[in-house]
Motif scaffolding. Structure first.
Motif, PDB file in Angstrom:
ATOM      1  N   GLU A   1     105.248  45.807 -83.313  1.00  0.00           N
ATOM      2  CA  GLU A   1     103.923  45.488 -82.774  1.00  0.00           C
ATOM      3  C   GLU A   1     103.857  45.780 -81.271  1.00  0.00           C
ATOM      4  N   GLN A   2     105.005  45.680 -80.622  1.00  0.00           N
ATOM      5  CA  GLN A   2     105.008  45.917 -79.173  1.00  0.00           C
ATOM      6  C   GLN A   2     104.688  47.383 -78.855  1.00  0.00           C
ATOM      7  N   GLN A   3     105.065  48.270 -79.767  1.00  0.00           N
ATOM      8  CA  GLN A   3     104.702  49.683 -79.578  1.00  0.00           C
ATOM      9  C   GLN A   3     103.187  49.847 -79.668  1.00  0.00           C
ATOM     10  N   THR A   4     102.597  49.255 -80.692  1.00  0.00           N
ATOM     11  CA  THR A   4     101.155  49.510 -80.907  1.00  0.00           C
ATOM     12  C   THR A   4     100.274  48.873 -79.851  1.00  0.00           C
ATOM     13  N   ILE A   5     100.673  47.699 -79.307  1.00  0.00           N
ATOM     14  CA  ILE A   5      99.792  47.103 -78.278  1.00  0.00           C
ATOM     15  C   ILE A   5      99.697  48.046 -77.082  1.00  0.00           C
ATOM     16  N   ALA A   6     100.855  48.602 -76.689  1.00  0.00           N
ATOM     17  CA  ALA A   6     100.845  49.490 -75.516  1.00  0.00           C
ATOM     18  C   ALA A   6     100.048  50.756 -75.820  1.00  0.00           C
ATOM     19  N   LEU A   7     100.263  51.335 -77.007  1.00  0.00           N
ATOM     20  CA  LEU A   7      99.542  52.569 -77.358  1.00  0.00           C
ATOM     21  C   LEU A   7      98.029  52.327 -77.424  1.00  0.00           C
ATOM     22  N   THR A   8      97.639  51.166 -77.930  1.00  0.00           N
ATOM     23  CA  THR A   8      96.205  50.858 -78.018  1.00  0.00           C
ATOM     24  C   THR A   8      95.614  50.669 -76.615  1.00  0.00           C
ATOM     25  N   ALA A   9      96.369  50.020 -75.744  1.00  0.00           N
ATOM     26  CA  ALA A   9      95.890  49.859 -74.357  1.00  0.00           C
ATOM     27  C   ALA A   9      95.728  51.233 -73.706  1.00  0.00           C
ATOM     28  N   ILE A  10      96.708  52.099 -73.931  1.00  0.00           N
ATOM     29  CA  ILE A  10      96.645  53.450 -73.355  1.00  0.00           C
ATOM     30  C   ILE A  10      95.417  54.203 -73.890  1.00  0.00           C
ATOM     31  N   ALA A  11      95.152  54.040 -75.189  1.00  0.00           N
ATOM     32  CA  ALA A  11      93.987  54.711 -75.789  1.00  0.00           C
ATOM     33  C   ALA A  11      92.680  54.200 -75.183  1.00  0.00           C
ATOM     34  N   LEU A  12      92.637  52.921 -74.843  1.00  0.00           N
ATOM     35  CA  LEU A  12      91.428  52.385 -74.202  1.00  0.00           C
ATOM     36  C   LEU A  12      91.320  52.891 -72.757  1.00  0.00           C
ATOM     37  N   HIS A  13      92.454  52.958 -72.073  1.00  0.00           N
ATOM     38  CA  HIS A  13      92.446  53.503 -70.697  1.00  0.00           C
ATOM     39  C   HIS A  13      91.904  54.935 -70.708  1.00  0.00           C
ATOM     40  N   ALA A  14      92.284  55.693 -71.754  1.00  0.00           N
ATOM     41  CA  ALA A  14      91.827  57.082 -71.847  1.00  0.00           C
ATOM     42  C   ALA A  14      90.303  57.154 -71.976  1.00  0.00           C
ATOM     43  N   LEU A  15      89.690  56.052 -72.421  1.00  0.00           N
ATOM     44  CA  LEU A  15      88.220  56.008 -72.521  1.00  0.00           C
ATOM     45  C   LEU A  15      87.613  55.274 -71.316  1.00  0.00           C
ATOM     46  N   ASN A  16      88.448  55.082 -70.297  1.00  0.00           N
ATOM     47  CA  ASN A  16      88.013  54.373 -69.083  1.00  0.00           C
ATOM     48  C   ASN A  16      87.618  52.919 -69.329  1.00  0.00           C
ATOM     49  N   VAL A  17      88.230  52.311 -70.326  1.00  0.00           N
ATOM     50  CA  VAL A  17      87.980  50.892 -70.591  1.00  0.00           C
ATOM     51  C   VAL A  17      89.194  50.102 -70.080  1.00  0.00           C
ATOM     52  N   PRO A  18      88.982  49.138 -69.189  1.00  0.00           N
ATOM     53  CA  PRO A  18      90.105  48.331 -68.724  1.00  0.00           C
ATOM     54  C   PRO A  18      90.699  47.512 -69.873  1.00  0.00           C
ATOM     55  N   ALA A  19      91.997  47.615 -70.057  1.00  0.00           N
ATOM     56  CA  ALA A  19      92.635  46.922 -71.178  1.00  0.00           C
ATOM     57  C   ALA A  19      94.045  46.535 -70.791  1.00  0.00           C
ATOM     58  N   VAL A  20      94.493  45.419 -71.315  1.00  0.00           N
ATOM     59  CA  VAL A  20      95.860  44.981 -71.019  1.00  0.00           C
ATOM     60  C   VAL A  20      96.500  44.463 -72.304  1.00  0.00           C
ATOM     61  N   SER A  21      97.754  44.854 -72.516  1.00  0.00           N
ATOM     62  CA  SER A  21      98.452  44.418 -73.726  1.00  0.00           C
ATOM     63  C   SER A  21      99.286  43.173 -73.442  1.00  0.00           C
ATOM     64  N   MET A  22      99.473  42.366 -74.483  1.00  0.00           N
ATOM     65  CA  MET A  22     100.271  41.132 -74.343  1.00  0.00           C
ATOM     66  C   MET A  22     101.126  40.918 -75.580  1.00  0.00           C
ATOM     67  N   THR A  23     102.336  40.459 -75.395  1.00  0.00           N
ATOM     68  CA  THR A  23     103.146  40.054 -76.541  1.00  0.00           C
ATOM     69  C   THR A  23     102.590  38.718 -77.056  1.00  0.00           C
ATOM     70  N   GLY A  24     103.060  38.277 -78.208  1.00  0.00           N
ATOM     71  CA  GLY A  24     102.639  36.974 -78.723  1.00  0.00           C
ATOM     72  C   GLY A  24     102.948  35.873 -77.721  1.00  0.00           C
TER      73      GLY A  24
END
Ligand code: ADP
Ligand code: ASP
Ligand code: MG
Length: 405
Positions: free
Chosen positions: A74-97
């Motif tokens: 899951e730690q891989q996907t949170i970071a990848l999803t945050a990166i995908a949002l950054h690519a759309l210029n949406v501020p996003a931050v990932s967090m572990t449980g």
């Protein structure tokens, strides 16, 4: 401004394009001015692969180390999803449980959530971010990484929705909602527009893996209404909520097949007080989940003996066997037989409370399909039978046709 919790399962984040699709969806919601908390699973296949790797090294690996390993998915996907949002210029931050404040007990691989203090989540949301939380994981009060059981990202989503007092909780998956049976098994299964917590809970615990059963239990307890829907289209999904009067009109809401159970039989168990207690206490202490239990009447001359059969989740079978073998001297049973090729077929519906003849019709349908019944268990709103795994899929189709059409 609404606070929305959106959970995306393994297939929905299964490759970079799917992750971009998730980011696009989240960005669209955010444009409407809502605050969004996203929960993601590991990419499909990742958790299974990690388990396989560990088992190649040792059949019964340490559960603490399994949590350490599995939480990385899951730690891989949170970071990848945050990166995908950054690519759309949406501020996003990932967090572990743990960073999201999810505190659990210390039962590794099956931890229960103790409490959630989502202070950091609120802070990051208030700063204008989309917050992406790793599903399936938490941390004990003393800082040990834990996981919440297979399918546990559903639980993360429901529990966070409750803790954050979210206005909406959406579970995005790879089918359009909850169906009358697994749509991959029964092509003419139909999507339900709504289902009660109790029915969803039974279906989930009986093998409909569309929702993790513990997450439904949690939703019922805290009154979290949620929607199960597809991440790949805009179709409305299934609303899961408290039972309404109109739901009782339907006798059988759904059919489920659990292929993930195994059967353990202790042959020739001395029939005297305290024996069952010893067996199931030892299994409980080893955190083996036991489902159905059947004990026969006494047989044999001299010392009366009985046969005791129970079912457990397949992944727990090896552990269960070890526990029972450890009791051999103390209990003096004659033989231990395990069977992995079983399936548990169940029908579920709150309408069963007020309708008769349901069991008879089920058994008749199975008989006509040439399916032998091995074990039976019932509750107010479900009937389950253990059958031969090879006949499972055919049996589900026949039973679905008989009750639902
Ligand atoms: P996710 O990765 O999104 O958590 P899962 O694979 O855990 O998704 O659950 C979705 C799957 O559940 C579907 O692909 C479907 O095959 C299966 N399933 C089993 N029973 C049902 C049911 N009654 N309704 C919908 N899906 C079901
Ligand atoms: N990745 C975990 C699993 O495969 C949790 C989840 O997908 O919900 O069980
Ligand atoms: Mg799932």
């Amino acid at each position: 401004m609404a606070l929305i919790v959106q959970k995306f399962g393994g297939t929905s984040v299964g490759n970079p394009d799917r992750i971009k699709n998730v980011a696009k969806r989240v960005a669209d919601y955010r444009k409407r001015g809502d605050q969004i908390v996203v929960i993601v699973s590991a990419m499909s296949g990742v958790t299974d692969n990690l388990i396989k790797l560990a088992k190649e090294i040792m059949p019964l690996p340490s559960e603490r180390e399994m949590d350490m390993l599995l939480a990385t998915g899951e730690q891989q996907t949170i970071a990848l999803t945050a990166i995908a949002l950054h690519a759309l210029n949406v501020p996003a931050v990932s967090m572990t449980g743990a960073q999201a404040g999810i505190v659990t007990d210390g039962v590794h691989t099956k931890a229960k959530i103790h409490n959630i203090t989502p202070k950091e989540v609120h802070k990051k949301l208030d700063e204008g971010n989309v917050v992406i939380v790793a599903g399936f994981q938490g941390e004990t009060a003393s800082g040990q990484i834990t996981t919440l059981g297979r399918g546990g990202s559903d639980l993360t989503a429901i529990a966070l929705a409750a803790a954050l007092k979210a206005d909406l909780c959406q579970i995005y998956t790879d089918v359009d909602g909850v169906y009358t049976a697994d749509p991959r098994l029964v092509p003419n299964a139909t999507k339900l527009s709504e289902i009660s917590y109790d029915e969803m809970l039974e279906l989930a615990s009986l093998g409909a893996k569309v929702m993790q059963s513990r997450s439904v239990e949690f939703a019922k307890k805290f009154g979290v209404v949620f929607e199960v829907r597809s991440s790949l289209n805009e179709n409305p999904g299934t609303i899961v909520k408290e039972e309404t009067k109109s739901m009782e009109g339907v006798v059988v809401r759904g059919v489920a097949l659990d292929k993930n159970q195994a059967k353990v039989t202790l042959v020739g168990v001395p029939d005297k007080p305290g024996v069952a207690a010893k067996i199931f206490k030892a299994l409980g202490d080893a955190t083996v989940n036991v489902d159905m239990i059947v004990q026969n009447i006494s047989h044999g001359s001299g010392v009366p003996a009985t046969d005791l059969t129970f079912t457990t989740d397949k992944p727990d079978l090896l552990k269960a066997q070890k526990v029972i073998e450890g009791l051999k001297k103390e209990i003096a049973y004659k033989d231990l037989i395990v069977a992995e090729k079983i399936g548990k077929l169940s029908i579920v519906g709150v309408g069963m409370k007020s309708h008769t003849g349901v069991a008879g019709k089920l058994f008749e349908t199975l008989a006509q399909a040439g399916v032998n019944i091995d074990m039976i268990s019932t509750s107010e709103i479900k009937i389950s039978v253990v059958i031969d795994l090879a006949k499972g899929e055919g049996a589900v189709k026949a039973v679905h046709a008989a009750f639902i059409g």
